[in-house]
Scaffold this active site. Structure first.
Site, PDB file in Angstrom:
ATOM      1  N   GLY A  71      48.203 -25.816  12.465  1.00 39.11           N
ATOM      2  CA  GLY A  71      49.737 -27.187  12.537  1.00 39.11           C
ATOM      3  C   GLY A  71      49.557 -27.065  11.664  1.00 39.11           C
ATOM      4  CG  ASN A 152      48.897 -37.115  17.010  1.00 37.24           C
ATOM      5  OD1 ASN A 152      50.344 -37.560  17.031  1.00 37.24           O
ATOM      6  ND2 ASN A 152      48.387 -37.738  16.185  1.00 37.24           N
ATOM      7  CB  SER A 200      46.649 -26.322  15.925  1.00 35.13           C
ATOM      8  OG  SER A 200      45.764 -26.672  15.044  1.00 35.13           O
ATOM      9  CB  ALA A 201      43.407 -21.549  18.230  1.00 36.44           C
ATOM     10  CG  HIS A 202      41.437 -27.772  16.366  1.00 40.54           C
ATOM     11  ND1 HIS A 202      41.427 -28.996  16.391  1.00 40.54           N
ATOM     12  CD2 HIS A 202      42.600 -27.481  15.581  1.00 40.54           C
ATOM     13  CE1 HIS A 202      42.129 -29.657  15.832  1.00 40.54           C
ATOM     14  NE2 HIS A 202      42.821 -28.652  14.915  1.00 40.54           N
ATOM     15  CB  THR A 238      42.455 -11.341   3.415  1.00 39.05           C
ATOM     16  OG1 THR A 238      42.489 -10.969   2.587  1.00 39.05           O
ATOM     17  CG2 THR A 238      41.300 -10.448   4.941  1.00 39.05           C
ATOM     18  CB  CYS A 328      45.530 -36.524  10.376  1.00 43.60           C
ATOM     19  SG  CYS A 328      45.050 -35.033  10.906  1.00 43.60           S
TER      20      CYS A 328
END
Length: 377
Positions: A71, A152, A200-202, A238, A328
């Site tokens: 994110g 958040n 954000s996948a987590h 990549t 964070c």
């Protein structure tokens, strides 16, 4: 006592089915997607299939999805692109945004000489829509509005459709940090015309270090990272194939089970609020985090009627993982910038704790947590 994890707004436990997808990919799909041989083509095909499947959840096209490392990178890519490539000269945001947005806006103000304005928020963390319209009506510049869908720290939900209407009226671009919403709330971007979102996948039981940015079709993308032509030139590097496939699976599971998981987690939050009120009527809930209609069902931010700087540490020593603010900032001596903005001096001086839940949280864990809080208070 078995450890209790109540910090799901920081990160979530990876789903077992997601682990299986990642492990299989690491064994069978190890080619570089930029390679032209069969191993590379297989990896490239897997990434593009994942992109298409992810796009379908939001009713957008695959070309509008750019994979990132999460994110924070996605927010940076969107905000910097808006200024450096799309001609934005003014950004309107709030002082309770995630630092991925706040610090990036401040950086752009200093380095690109943009105008940075802050829309007012009330004691619940809700955006003043009248003030937003006033800021936009008085603007002489191309403007980007950047407001997070779900805060958040306190879980306040932005009235996203109303913001879209206001931005459209004044011809402003709209970016929303949707990290806490993706995987927990459905979003049709054809009917809700946000220009830019992030994921954000987590945050929804996927792997760390992978996410995506959504750019509405028609916007060119100037990359932050140079050195290759990956992501159609939008992001050199990549592709993280295994994590992208894990994110695709996590998102599929999240939306396939959305209502069931929402009802279950919401019942835990209701139970927790009830039990906390039984401890003391002086316990308060920051923002509107106790309001099930106005806040995320996954977050409860609690203001205890004491100043106990050791409360988080004591809970941790008891095996209960929680947060005093955004993850964070953990480990720093800086208090929550969100709570500092919305709380009065007396409440700000008391100890606040963010509890956040997931489908893996149990009622027994909530009961144990309440018991320990009662002991510590």
């Amino acid at each position: 006592m078995k450890p209790i994890y109540l910090d799901n707004a920081a990160t979530t436990q990876i789903d077992e089915e997601v682990k299986e997808v990642i492990n299989t990919s690491m064994i069978e799909n190890y080619g570089n997607p930029s390679s032209t041989h069969q191993f590379g083509r297989k990896a490239k095909s897997s990434v593009e299939t994942a992109r298409k499947n992810i796009a379908k959840h939001f009713n957008v096209t695959a070309s509008e999805i750019v994979f990132t490392a999460g994110g924070t990178e996605a927010d940076n890519l969107i905000l910097k692109n808006a200024v450096l490539n799309l001609g934005v000269k003014q950004i309107i945001t709030t002082k309770i945004e995630h630092h991925a947005v706040l610090h990036t806006c401040e950086f752009l103000e200093k380095t690109q000489n943009i105008q940075l304005d802050f829309v007012n928020v009330d004691e619940f963390g809700s955006v003043d829509l009248i003030h937003l319209a006033k800021l936009l009506s008085g603007s002489e510049h191309k403007t980007l509005v950047s407001l997070m869908h779900i805060n958040n720290e306190i879980g306040t939900i932005l009235p996203i459709d109303e913001i879209c209407s206001i931005c459209k009226k004044y011809d402003a671009l709209f970016h929303s940090d949707t990290v806490q919403a993706i995987g927990h709330y459905s979003m049709d971007l054809k009917n809700t015309p946000i220009d830019f979102i992030v994921a954000s996948a987590h945050k929804f039981h996927g792997p760390k270090g992978v996410g995506f940015a959504y750019f509405r079709k028609g916007f060119g993308i100037l990359p932050m990272l140079h050195g290759g032509d990956q992501e159609r030139g939008a992001r050199s590097s990549t592709e993280n194939v295994h994590s992208i496939l894990g994110m695709e699976k996590a998102l599929q599971l999240a939306y396939n089970n959305l209502e069931k998981d929402k009802n279950y987690i919401e019942s835990l939050k209701v139970y927790f609020i009830y039990e906390l009120k039984n401890i003391s009527n002086d316990i308060q809930f920051n923002g509107c985090s106790s309001d099930l209609d106005k806040s995320s069902y996954t977050i409860l931010n609690v203001c205890f009627p004491v100043k106990n700087e050791m409360l988080l540490f004591s809970l941790d020593m008891a095996g209960i993982a929680v947060s005093g603010g955004s993850a964070c900032q953990s480990g720093s001596n800086i208090g929550s910038h969100v709570l500092a903005e919305i709380l009065d001096e007396n409440d700000a001086d008391n100890t606040s704790v963010r509890f956040s839940f997931s489908k893996f949280t149990t009622k027994e864990e909530i009961t144990e947590t309440v018991k320990k809080i009662k002991e510590l208070l």
